[in-house]
Each structure stands twice: as structure tokens, then as C-alpha cells.
Design a protein around this motif. Structure first.
Motif, PDB file in Angstrom:
ATOM      1  N   THR A 129     -20.294  27.500 -15.842  1.00 44.00           N
ATOM      2  CA  THR A 129     -21.568  26.650 -15.805  1.00 44.00           C
ATOM      3  C   THR A 129     -22.808  26.354 -16.724  1.00 44.00           C
ATOM      4  OG1 THR A 129     -22.762  28.757 -14.068  1.00 44.00           O
ATOM      5  CG2 THR A 129     -21.012  27.313 -12.938  1.00 44.00           C
ATOM      6  N   GLY A 140     -21.638  25.504 -10.503  1.00 44.38           N
ATOM      7  CA  GLY A 140     -23.273  25.533 -11.077  1.00 44.38           C
ATOM      8  C   GLY A 140     -23.841  25.298  -9.599  1.00 44.38           C
ATOM      9  N   GLU A 163     -20.926  20.019 -16.639  1.00 48.38           N
ATOM     10  CA  GLU A 163     -20.157  21.012 -16.695  1.00 48.38           C
ATOM     11  C   GLU A 163     -18.223  20.643 -16.418  1.00 48.38           C
ATOM     12  OE1 GLU A 163     -18.758  23.440 -12.697  1.00 48.38           O
ATOM     13  OE2 GLU A 163     -20.909  23.720 -12.776  1.00 48.38           O
TER      14      GLU A 163
END
Length: 482
Positions: A129, A140, A163
Motif C-alpha cells: 500500500t 490502503g 496502488e
């Protein structure tokens, strides 16, 4: 003895020998990766619908890799293999959104940084993340602090990353009504919702400017200034460019969708975002040429796995798609160009994989890999320059309850206790199972698979660098044989 470069001749070899001592100036390196692009989604592999003129031209001018494999049939494992040269099962990157690229791993950007390169990562990350302060993307969020793992921890000077996935046009937005997979670009910006995946810089700051339009262009808008600064500083650059296209959600902008206006919603957006990607690779090449650094730049292109199910993506005639260890899930479009060193176009027939990137690049620039770590990849550079006719190491793949081993012309495929064997040179589409006809070959490759699994498990539990990340992430070992 098999000849791996079909069109290589004495001209290239003589060039290499005569210039072997003239390599003091380190080459620039750019790794370009598409996301969920199938083997058959490019013109250089026979697609007659999707327009990929730049990729086709580069493949024709350099070395086209006809048997090139992603290290896994999913995103995160393949990406881990690129940066480490190791099988992703060694560090617990078993699947997409699973595990992290452990900070203890020795990465390609770290090694190149030590050799004098400036390093940048642009586009998708998918190896941990990028925030633990708010909800972002797939993983995340504040409760996932143990998964926080930004590019800055792995040798990068510059980053512009998400991400995981984003829409391939207007990446921060989605329509109020959508199926999560395909939509035409949003014309009325008053009706949008926030998509929920954000871009972050290398310092962990959220990026909010310049995020409208084609995502491929948005990424390249950050790559080119990075390269320009490196040139101004007279430093070689290492740039990882991991596009999101054509991963779902697939959205093409108006100038690319119109190229396929007679096709379905799914097709015009899928095809359009690939053509947009191709256009940005062309923009990159033009920039390098204008800056007079193209000749001494290595560009490697591939996809992270085969095409997603139930999309217009194609693996050609190969069996399987994304998530499968059959050819269609891991055999991906790939090529390499390095104009200063590759003077004669060629086709590499030897099986290679994304795990081979790290040892190959280190081999090309004369940097040694540190002792004390298992390296699963093997340099393909000797094959390209005609100094070797075959690789020494098998290719080994693991995913879910599947396993596979490729050794010379044979491929062993394992699924839930059952083994299949194919002569992948004569039977590339895996139609004829030879496991019963060739029991000795099946037994030999089965032994390779099981031995490698034990080696991966040992690394996973910290044999080489301890258990800090193992304890932090809190994963269990994933045994494909259970």
C-alpha cells in the motif's frame, strides 16, 4: 544445437566483439509493462484490428521474444519478479493484493542506484500500500499499516504511482452508473463519482494536479521530465513505466474510441486504450531520439499476464487467460531494443521470463548480483548476442493450486494433484497430454517443481534475511499441492 535468434548474423557478432571495450558509458534502461494485455493484442503477434504501430515497429527493429513468460498469471507476482529476479513465492507475493515486496529483498532499482543510475517508477505499483492514513484502492487503509510498502523503500528516487488499478481514461473518476468494467468516457463531469484509487509521489504525498484525460498520457507526462532531468544531470536513468491499460475498467478517450466506433462498447474501449498506450510509447521514443539518447537506451516491453476473462482481449490460439498457468495466462507479448548493441533484428525462441530481467540487465551493464541470495532468473543477454544457445535454468511457475515447469521443449502443468505434460515446441496450444507416454520426463519435471517449492518455502520463512517482514505481514505459506 538450436539457433535462438533466427535472423542474427556475423555482422552483429563482429560488432559486439569489436565494441566490447567501448561500454564505459552506462546505457539508460526503461521497463515498459502493459496490464492484462494478451499475447494476441498487438500487431506484431498478428492482431489485425488493434492499432499498435509503435510497438510493432520496435518489435521489428529489435529482438522479438516469442516465448516470453510473465512469472505469474496475475499482476503482483509478476511485478515482484521483475524487481527481484526471484520467484514471487519466495517473498509471499502469491497473488494479486497478496503480500508485499519485502524491504529486505534486493531490488533492481537499488542495484542500479548503487551503480550510478537515477531511478523512477511510474504508473501501477501493486506491491504493497501507499498510505495507511486513509482508504485508498484495494488495501490502503489505517488498519493495514503492516502492508504499507512504498517505492521509496526499494531504491526509487522518483515515483508517481497508484496502488492498483484505475480507469484508463480520467483515472480518478467513474460514472454514477457503471458496471465496473467498461464505459464510454465521461462527457458530463458534473455526474461523476470519485473512483477511489489515488496517485502518490515518492514522498507519500497525494498528487492532485494533471490527472484528467488518458491515463497513459498522464503517466508519460511524468516520465519525460524525469528523463530530461537525468539527461541534464548527465546521469544514466532507470525508468519503470507500468501502464494500467488494458486492465479493467477499460475506458478510451474520444480520439481513440472513434478509431473503433463500429465496434461494441467493450471492444471500442478495450482496443482504444491499447492504441492510446501505443501512442505514448511512440511519444517516449520520439523524446529519446530528440534528446539523442535513444541509441544507448535499453527498452524492454511485456505484459504482466494474459488477458482478463470475458473481455475482448486475446491470447491468440493459446490455451487459457489470466489466472491460468496454461500458455494463454503467462505467455505474453515482449521485445527488447537497444540500438547501440542490437544492430540486426531478431527473434528469440528460447523460453525466458520476467524473472530474467534483473540478471539480464546486470549482465548487460557489468554489475554483479550479491552473494547469499537465491536468484531464480537467468540472463538472456548471451542468447541475444549469440554466446549461448540455450538457458541452463528451468522456468517454474506457481499460482493458486497450479504449478508449471518449462524445461527445453517440455512443459509440465500441475493442477490439484494431476499432472499434464506437453511438448510445447511442437504443441504450443497444449492439445496433446504426453504425461502417460513420457513418464520419465513427467517424473523429472515433477521433481523439479517439488524441489523448487521447498526452496521457495525456505526463503519465505526468512532463511536469507530473517523473519522481520514475515512476522510483520502475518502470512501463511501457500502450498499449491494442498
Amino acid at each position: 544445437m538450436r539457433k535462438n535468434i533466427l535472423t542474427i548474423g556475423s555482422l552483429f557478432l563482429s560488432f559486439w566483439v569489436s565494441n566490447a571495450q567501448q561500454t564505459a558509458k552506462l546505457p539508460n534502461i526503461i521497463l515498459v509493462m502493459a496490464d492484462d494485455m494478451g499475447w494476441g493484442d498487438v500487431g506484431f503477434n498478428g492482431n489485425r484490428i488493434i492499432k499498435t504501430p509503435c510497438l510493432d515497429r520496435l518489435a521489428a527493429e529489435g529482438v522479438r521474444m516469442d516465448r516470453f513468460y510473465s512469472a505469474g498469471p496475475l499482476s503482483s507476482p509478476t511485478r515482484a519478479s521483475v524487481l527481484t529476479g526471484r520467484n514471487p513465492f519466495r517473498t509471499g507475493v502469491f497473488s494479486a493484493n497478496e503480500g508485499i515486496l519485502r524491504p529486505e529483498e534486493i531490488t533492481l532499482p537499488e542495484l542500479l542506484k548503487q551503480a550510478g543510475y537515477t531511478t523512477g517508477h511510474f504508473g501501477k505499483w501493486h506491491l504493497g500500500t501507499l498510505t495507511c492514513k486513509e482508504v485508498d484502492a484495494n488495501r490502503g487503509r489505517p488498519e493495514n499499516k503492516h502492508l504499507y510498502n512504498p517505492p521509496a523503500w526499494h531504491g526509487y528516487d522518483v515515483a508517481f504511482v497508484t496502488e492498483s488499478k484505475v480507469p484508463t481514461f480520467d483515472p480518478m473518476l467513474k460514472p454514477q452508473t457503471n458496471n465496473g468494467r467498461f464505459w464510454d468516457y465521461i462527457q458530463d463531469k458534473d455526474t461523476f463519482l470519485t473512483y477511489g484509487t489515488f496517485y502518490w509521489d515518492v514522498k507519500g504525498n497525494k498528487v492532485s494536479e494533471g490527472l484528467a484525460g488518458d491515463d497513459n498520457r498522464i503517466i508519460m507526462d511524468r516520465v519525460l521530465p524525469f528523463i530530461d532531468r537525468s539527461i541534464a544531470e548527465e546521469k544514466p536513468f532507470f525508468s519503470v513505466v507500468w501502464f494500467h491499460a488494458p486492465h479493467l475498467p477499460c475506458v478510451a478517450g474520444p480520439e481513440h474510441a472513434v478509431l473503433y466506433e463500429n465496434y461494441s462498447l467493450e471492444e471500442r474501449n478495450y482496443y482504444g486504450c491499447i492504441t492510446a498506450l501505443d501512442e505514448q510509447v511512440g511519444r517516449l521514443v520520439s523524446f529519446l531520439k530528440n534528446k539523442h539518447v535513444y541509441e544507448n537506451t535499453i527498452i524492454l516491453f511485456c505484459s504482466d499476464n494474459g488477458p482478463e476473462l470475458n473481455t475482448p482481449g486475446t491470447a491468440g490460439s493459446y490455451m487459457g487467460k489470466k489466472r491460468s498457468l496454461h500458455e494463454g495466462g503467462i505467455r505474453v507479448p515482449a521485445f527488447m531494443v537497444w540500438p547501440d548493441r542490437i544492430k540486426t533484428p531478431g527473434v528469440l525462441k528460447e523460453p525466458c521470463s520476467t524473472s530474467d530481467y534483473l540478471p539480464s540487465l546486470l549482465n548487460m551493464i557489468g554489475v554483479a548480483y550479491p552473494a547469499g541470495r537465491e536468484l531464480d532468473g537467468e540472463s538472456f543477454w548471451p542468447l541475444i548476442i549469440g554466446m549461448a544457445s540455450a538457458k541452463k535454468k528451468e522456468l517454474v511457475f506457481c499460482s493458486g493450486r497450479q504449478g508449471a515447469v518449462i524445461q527445453e521443449k517440455y512443459k509440465l502443468y500441475y493442477l490439484e494433484g494431476q499432472y499434464e505434460l506437453y511438448d510445447i515446441e511442437d504443441d504450443p496450444y497444449e492439445k496433446h497430454n504426453l504425461a502417460e507416454q513420457l513418464p520419465d520426463v513427467t517424473k523429472r519435471l515433477r521433481k523439479v517443481l517439488l524441489a523448487q517449492l521447498k526452496s521457495y518455502e525456505s526463503s519465505f520463512f526468512g532463511k536469507e534475511y530473517g523473519r522481520k517482514s514475515y512476522d510483520k505481514v502475518g502470512q501463511d505459506w501457500w502450498d499449491i499441492t494442498q
